[in-house]
Scaffold this motif. Structure first.
Motif, short mmCIF file in Angstrom:
data_model
loop_
_atom_site.label_atom_id
_atom_site.label_comp_id
_atom_site.label_asym_id
_atom_site.label_seq_id
_atom_site.Cartn_x
_atom_site.Cartn_y
_atom_site.Cartn_z
N ARG A 125 0.84 -1.21 0.00
CA ARG A 125 0.00 0.00 0.00
C ARG A 125 0.87 1.26 0.00
O ARG A 125 0.61 2.20 -0.75
N ILE A 126 1.92 1.26 0.84
CA ILE A 126 2.81 2.41 0.87
C ILE A 126 3.50 2.58 -0.48
O ILE A 126 3.63 3.70 -1.00
N GLY A 127 3.94 1.46 -1.07
CA GLY A 127 4.58 1.53 -2.38
C GLY A 127 3.67 2.08 -3.46
O GLY A 127 4.12 2.77 -4.38
N GLN A 128 2.37 1.77 -3.36
CA GLN A 128 1.40 2.28 -4.33
C GLN A 128 1.15 3.78 -4.17
O GLN A 128 0.95 4.50 -5.15
N GLN A 129 1.14 4.26 -2.93
CA GLN A 129 0.77 5.64 -2.66
C GLN A 129 1.93 6.62 -2.78
O GLN A 129 1.73 7.82 -3.00
N MET A 130 3.15 6.17 -2.64
CA MET A 130 4.29 7.10 -2.64
C MET A 130 4.80 7.37 -4.05
O MET A 130 4.54 6.62 -4.99
N ASN A 131 5.48 8.49 -4.17
CA ASN A 131 6.23 8.78 -5.38
C ASN A 131 7.57 8.05 -5.24
O ASN A 131 8.43 8.43 -4.46
N ARG A 132 7.75 7.00 -5.99
CA ARG A 132 8.88 6.11 -5.75
C ARG A 132 10.23 6.73 -6.04
O ARG A 132 11.26 6.26 -5.54
N ASP A 133 10.27 7.79 -6.81
CA ASP A 133 11.56 8.41 -7.11
C ASP A 133 12.00 9.40 -6.05
O ASP A 133 13.21 9.64 -5.89
N THR A 134 11.04 9.97 -5.31
CA THR A 134 11.41 11.02 -4.36
C THR A 134 10.99 10.75 -2.92
O THR A 134 11.51 11.39 -2.01
N ASP A 135 10.04 9.85 -2.72
CA ASP A 135 9.58 9.57 -1.36
C ASP A 135 10.40 8.43 -0.75
O ASP A 135 11.03 7.64 -1.45
N VAL A 136 10.37 8.35 0.59
CA VAL A 136 11.21 7.38 1.29
C VAL A 136 10.40 6.70 2.39
O VAL A 136 9.55 7.32 3.04
N LEU A 137 10.67 5.43 2.61
CA LEU A 137 10.04 4.65 3.68
C LEU A 137 10.97 4.58 4.89
O LEU A 137 12.15 4.27 4.76
N PHE A 138 10.41 4.85 6.07
CA PHE A 138 11.11 4.59 7.33
C PHE A 138 10.42 3.40 7.97
O PHE A 138 9.28 3.50 8.44
N LEU A 139 11.08 2.25 7.96
CA LEU A 139 10.54 1.02 8.53
C LEU A 139 11.23 0.75 9.86
O LEU A 139 12.45 0.62 9.92
N TYR A 140 10.44 0.67 10.94
CA TYR A 140 11.00 0.34 12.25
C TYR A 140 10.35 -0.92 12.77
O TYR A 140 9.12 -1.01 12.86
N MET A 141 11.18 -1.92 13.12
CA MET A 141 10.71 -3.20 13.62
C MET A 141 11.36 -3.48 14.97
O MET A 141 12.58 -3.35 15.10
N THR A 142 10.56 -3.86 15.96
CA THR A 142 11.09 -4.11 17.30
C THR A 142 10.46 -5.37 17.88
O THR A 142 9.25 -5.55 17.83
N SER A 143 11.31 -6.26 18.42
CA SER A 143 10.84 -7.52 18.98
C SER A 143 12.03 -8.26 19.58
O SER A 143 13.14 -7.73 19.64
N HIS A 144 11.79 -9.49 20.00
CA HIS A 144 12.88 -10.40 20.33
C HIS A 144 13.44 -10.97 19.03
O HIS A 144 12.77 -10.95 18.00
N GLY A 145 14.64 -11.48 19.10
CA GLY A 145 15.22 -12.04 17.89
C GLY A 145 16.34 -13.01 18.15
O GLY A 145 16.92 -13.07 19.24
N LEU A 146 16.64 -13.78 17.15
CA LEU A 146 17.80 -14.66 17.11
C LEU A 146 18.55 -14.36 15.82
O LEU A 146 18.14 -13.48 15.04
N GLU A 147 19.63 -15.06 15.57
CA GLU A 147 20.37 -14.82 14.33
C GLU A 147 19.47 -15.15 13.14
O GLU A 147 18.88 -16.23 13.05
N ASN A 148 19.33 -14.18 12.21
CA ASN A 148 18.50 -14.32 11.01
C ASN A 148 17.04 -14.62 11.36
O ASN A 148 16.34 -15.32 10.61
N HIS A 149 16.58 -14.07 12.49
CA HIS A 149 15.22 -14.38 12.94
C HIS A 149 14.67 -13.19 13.72
O HIS A 149 15.23 -12.81 14.75
N PHE A 150 13.57 -12.62 13.22
CA PHE A 150 12.83 -11.57 13.92
C PHE A 150 11.50 -12.19 14.35
O PHE A 150 10.74 -12.67 13.52
N GLU A 151 11.23 -12.19 15.65
CA GLU A 151 10.11 -12.96 16.18
C GLU A 151 8.78 -12.23 16.03
O GLU A 151 8.65 -11.07 16.42
#
Length: 474
Positions: free
Chosen positions: A294-320
């Motif tokens: 949805r964000i990719g559809q609504q943004m101007n892909r050449d000039t707009d930017v996504l800030f993605l923040y993910m927080t949780s427990h984790g292991l190596e190569n694993h976001f829970e």
């Protein structure tokens, strides 16, 4: 012949019995020369031992649940057996004062061991033992089980040596004691002194039917970007439902981005939290992919930017991702990279706060991406505590540095130093937050930041000297 010291007064006897208990822990017959038995000492140490065991059971239960009298009765079996042993010895040795000695020594040693265990449990509950290697930390329960077995065998050991029992009699009694301990443990493990009812997690009907509408409403609210200017879009993901800090952190950071950084109408939060099931859409692979699309559809892909923040427990190569009783698919670096690529989002700022989150960098880094992680690929991060509003990294980066600094790089440097200071003060192994900047993003980021820090950038020029697509520690 065991020559017991006569009782002097309560406090003198208390001190002597405490020392005797420590000698018993060492398996020394010296404890029999120090102990001062009396009915008042037996009652006192019985109350102390029962209280400390109840405290420990309450702490292990997470300070919830209800008092279980059956658990206390089960625990009382051992001092009762020690008292029977004392009666047998007193008759055999024709010494009535010997009757209370085994029970008093056992209770003193048990009280001291449990006090130490309560202290370590407190440190563990407040993340003060995270500096210990996992193997050492996981061995602690086994170590204290060994202590519990030993305090019973130690009573037999010192008496059998003092009374010069034959080896076969010592071995037979110790074997019988160990067998009794095993049977007792199997019988009472379901009867702790402080008991929490094992209720399976549930999802209410209201939550079940609300989720589809919540996600649709949240995604429909994402506004179309104005092609005449640059916009930042925010997506926040709180992965685990059983630690409230992740939910709190995402909601606070989304509010901060909407009010301070102008993402209102262009932000989405996905949260796993039993308290927000009818208010905020849940975090899952499906909802994350739909939000990115949805964000990719609504943004101007050449000039707009996504800030993605993910927080949780984790292991190596694993976001829970966890939201019991739903069986959620987990996030790995390759899936996340694929989801971002499918969305068509070009300019990406990705921040991941989890243990071993640095392991996500190789898959996520690209020429158009800035990746920030709360820890190196082989390090834990800290502050995942349900009583906190932020994790260590979340507080240092968003709640402090992003409120004061005028570029992401400066905020990262400041947060990295702050987190290291906090961890060092707590005795933790530093988590070593990571920064990986793509070569195209290096050139584009100062221009994008003018729209993230609009007021400040009209006054203070932004510079960024980092020029590597590799993960570095500035």
């Amino acid at each position: 012949m065991i020559d017991l010291k006569p009782s002097i007064n309560f406090w003198h006897d208390l001190k002597s019995n405490q020392i005797a208990g420590l000698w018993l822990f060492l398996g020394s017959r010296k404890c029999l020369k120090i102990v001062h038995p009396s009915i008042f000492q037996l009652l006192f140490w019985g109350v102390v031992a029962a209280g400390v065991n109840t405290l420990y059971s309450w702490m292990v239960a997470g300070q919830t649940g209800a008092f279980n009298p059956q658990g206390l009765v089960s625990y009382a079996l051992w001092p009762f057996i020690a008292l029977i042993v004392g009666i047998f010895l007193s008759q055999r040795m024709n010494n009535t004062r010997l009757m209370l000695v085994p029970a008093i020594l056992w209770l003193v040693l048990d009280s001291n061991v449990l006090l130490l265990q309560c202290f370590l449990q407190y440190l563990g509950d407040h993340d003060y033992l995270n500096f210990l290697p996992d193997d050492v930390y996981n061995f602690l329960p086994t170590l204290f089980m060994i202590f519990f077995v030993w305090q019973s065998l130690a009573v037999i050991w010192v008496f059998s040596r003092e009374l010069k029992w034959p080896w076969w009699e010592r071995a037979l009694i110790m074997f019988a004691t160990i067998c009794t301990l095993v049977v007792w443990q199997m019988s009472v493990k379901e009867q702790p002194i402080w008991k929490v009812s094992d209720l399976p997690p549930t999802i209410s009907e209201d939550v079940f039917y609300a989720q589809n509408d919540l996600l649709k409403k949240s995604l429909d609210a994402v506004q179309l970007g104005d092609f005449s200017q640059t916009h930042w879009y925010f997506l926040g993901v709180a992965g685990d439902s059983y630690d409230a800090v992740f939910s709190s952190e995402i909601q606070r950071i989304k509010s901060q981005f909407d009010t301070r950084f102008g993402t209102f109408g262009r932000s989405v939060q996905l949260v796993n939290d039993p308290d927000t099931g009818t208010k905020i859409p849940m975090a899952s692979q499906t909802s994350i992919q739909l939000a990115l699309n949805r964000i990719g559809q609504q943004m101007n892909r050449d000039t707009d930017v996504l800030f993605l923040y993910m927080t949780s427990h984790g292991l190596e190569n694993h976001f829970e991702l966890e939201n019991a009783p739903i069986d959620l698919k987990q996030i790995d670096p390759n899936w996340l990279r694929s989801a971002l690529d499918k969305s068509g989002i070009k300019w990406r700022v990705i921040v991941i706060s989890a243990c071993y989150s640095g392991s996500f960098i190789p898959a996520l880094q690209s020429d158009n991406t800035l990746v920030i992680t709360a820890s190196a690929a082989d390090r834990s991060s800290f502050g995942c505590n349900s009583q906190a509003d932020y994790t260590y990294f979340g507080r240092a980066f968003f709640d402090q540095a992003m409120r004061e600094k005028m570029s992401l790089h400066d905020a990262f440097i400041d947060a990295q130093a702050t987190v290291t200071k906090w961890e060092t003060a707590q005795g933790f192994e530093p988590s070593e937050p990571q920064w990986s900047l793509g070569k195209n993003m290096e050139l584009m980021l100062p221009q994008l930041e003018k729209h993230l820090f609009p007021v400040a950038n009209t006054i203070i020029p932004i510079t960024n000297n980092v020029a590597s697509t590799d993960a570095i520690q500035p």
